[in-house]
Write an enzyme that holds these catalytic residues in place. Structure first.
Site, mmCIF file in Angstrom:
data_model
loop_
_atom_site.group_PDB
_atom_site.id
_atom_site.type_symbol
_atom_site.label_atom_id
_atom_site.label_comp_id
_atom_site.label_asym_id
_atom_site.label_seq_id
_atom_site.Cartn_x
_atom_site.Cartn_y
_atom_site.Cartn_z
ATOM 1 N N LYS A 153 -0.847 -9.525 2.792
ATOM 2 C CA LYS A 153 -0.161 -9.046 4.002
ATOM 3 C C LYS A 153 -1.094 -8.067 4.703
ATOM 4 O O LYS A 153 -1.781 -7.286 4.033
ATOM 5 C CB LYS A 153 1.146 -8.322 3.633
ATOM 6 C CG LYS A 153 1.792 -7.596 4.814
ATOM 7 C CD LYS A 153 3.182 -7.106 4.496
ATOM 8 C CE LYS A 153 3.235 -5.738 3.859
ATOM 9 N NZ LYS A 153 2.570 -4.664 4.614
ATOM 10 N N GLU B 203 -1.447 -5.472 8.413
ATOM 11 C CA GLU B 203 -0.756 -4.882 9.556
ATOM 12 C C GLU B 203 -1.473 -5.201 10.866
ATOM 13 O O GLU B 203 -2.700 -5.171 10.921
ATOM 14 C CB GLU B 203 -0.688 -3.350 9.382
ATOM 15 C CG GLU B 203 0.129 -2.932 8.168
ATOM 16 C CD GLU B 203 0.191 -1.417 8.011
ATOM 17 O OE1 GLU B 203 -0.255 -0.669 8.899
ATOM 18 O OE2 GLU B 203 0.705 -0.985 6.955
ATOM 19 N N ASP C 269 0.843 -1.204 0.000
ATOM 20 C CA ASP C 269 0.000 0.000 0.000
ATOM 21 C C ASP C 269 0.880 1.256 0.000
ATOM 22 O O ASP C 269 0.374 2.374 -0.093
ATOM 23 C CB ASP C 269 -1.016 -0.009 1.148
ATOM 24 C CG ASP C 269 -0.377 0.004 2.522
ATOM 25 O OD1 ASP C 269 0.862 -0.093 2.615
ATOM 26 O OD2 ASP C 269 -1.118 0.117 3.527
ATOM 27 N N SER C 270 2.209 1.059 0.068
ATOM 28 C CA SER C 270 3.133 2.177 -0.147
ATOM 29 C C SER C 270 2.887 2.792 -1.515
ATOM 30 O O SER C 270 3.346 3.906 -1.788
ATOM 31 C CB SER C 270 4.589 1.700 -0.038
ATOM 32 O OG SER C 270 4.817 0.597 -0.892
ATOM 33 N N GLU D 111 8.871 -3.807 10.992
ATOM 34 C CA GLU D 111 9.219 -2.481 10.451
ATOM 35 C C GLU D 111 9.646 -1.520 11.564
ATOM 36 O O GLU D 111 8.943 -1.367 12.580
ATOM 37 C CB GLU D 111 8.025 -1.906 9.671
ATOM 38 C CG GLU D 111 8.320 -0.493 9.135
ATOM 39 C CD GLU D 111 7.404 -0.034 8.019
ATOM 40 O OE1 GLU D 111 6.578 -0.831 7.518
ATOM 41 O OE2 GLU D 111 7.528 1.147 7.646
ATOM 42 N N ASP E 225 -0.956 -6.252 -0.508
ATOM 43 C CA ASP E 225 -1.204 -5.620 0.792
ATOM 44 C C ASP E 225 -2.699 -5.372 0.980
ATOM 45 O O ASP E 225 -3.390 -4.957 0.047
ATOM 46 C CB ASP E 225 -0.500 -4.252 0.808
ATOM 47 C CG ASP E 225 0.349 -4.069 2.042
ATOM 48 O OD1 ASP E 225 0.248 -4.884 2.970
ATOM 49 O OD2 ASP E 225 1.119 -3.095 2.067
#
Ligand code: KIV
Length: 278
Positions: free
Chosen positions: A114, A116, A45-46, A183, A84
């Site tokens: 993925k 978070e 999602d960057s 991270e 993501d």
């Protein structure tokens, strides 16, 4: 022939071979990542910040991830492709988490997802895995919680914070994730977690002792310019080469040096004569 990399293969690489993961968002970046030998390609999602120009990742939608995942999946054969799960695509309920993970795999062509967070999303993660989708965890500085953290700050520096991250790692490992991204945490904490979980850890700003590393494609290649984050190393100055290339093109056009005769197609003489006389 090279064998397709699977989530179980990544799991089995712990203590055997370091894992190299890189983000990609479209066909050219996927092809370069794969030709460069990456084990895992992450449609992160960057992309909100790197590709779409947002200040953070919060505005990224499932549709954005699917759109970019489709391009990446068309252009990568061997690497494990991870999509993501963007902000609010899994937080609200277990059902939404499973549905959106399914869309990223089914429509986007990803092999895994993925997401978070640790403890708070363990049931969501278990349900996604139960649906047959491999999950990669992501803890430490989780950018979707930037407002909770009050900025993009290194996490795990106090005993409470370090213990919470360790607990999250343990729960994710027990839930069956095939890898965990760590991270922006201190190197010492990265090492302790790496030694205490059965799945591989993949670090970004988490020191030298993780089982693998991940960097954003544009950061490691300095596109459009070098990224001055402590955890990034510039492995090539592609942004400078690209800018110089564009500038050479612009100058060549302005000075009538491009196109040259070799870049041109020609009419045969008869057609040319007829055209002139018409
Ligand atoms: O979105 C992303 O690119 C990521 C990596 C930096 C781990 O989550």
């Amino acid at each position: 022939m090279k064998k397709k990399i699977t989530a179980p293969k990544i799991f089995s690489m712990k203590n055997r071979e370091k894992i190299a993961m890189i983000t990609a968002y479209d066909c050219p970046t996927a092809k370069i990542a794969e030709k460069g030998g990456a084990d895992i390609i992450l449609v992160g999602d960057s992309l909100g910040m790197v590709i779409l120009g947002y200040p953070d990742t919060l505005k990224v939608k499932v549709e954005d991830i699917i759109h970019h995942s489709k391009a990446v999946s068309r252009c990568s054969e061997y690497a494990l492709k991870v999509g993501d799960m963007p902000f609010m695509s899994y937080q609200a309920s277990v059902e939404e988490a499973v549905k959106n993970a399914g869309r990223i795999v089914k429509e986007g062509g990803m092999d895994a997802v993925k997401l978070e967070g640790g403890e708070w999303y363990i049931n969501h993660i278990k349900a996604i895995i139960k649906a047959g989708i491999p999950v990669m965890g992501h803890i430490g500085l989780t950018p979707q919680s930037v407002n909770l953290f009050g900025g993009f700050r290194v996490q795990g520096k106090t005993i409470e914070s370090a213990k919470k991250i360790m607990r999250d790692a343990k729960l994710l490992d027990e839930a069956g994730v095939f890898a965990i991204v760590l991270e922006s945490i201190p190197e010492e904490l990265g090492k302790i977690i790496t030694e205490s979980v059965s799945c591989p850890t993949i670090g970004i700003g988490a020191g030298r002792y993780c089982d693998g590393q991940v960097l954003v494609f544009h950061d490691l290649l300095s596109i459009p310019e070098p990224a001055y984050f402590k955890f990034v190393k510039s492995f090539a100055n592609a942004g400078k080469t690209m800018t110089e290339g564009v500038n050479s093109y612009v100058l060549a056009v302005k000075n009538s040096k491009f196109p040259e005769e070799s870049h041109s197609n020609h009419l045969n003489r008869d057609v040319l004569e007829q055209l002139k006389n018409s």
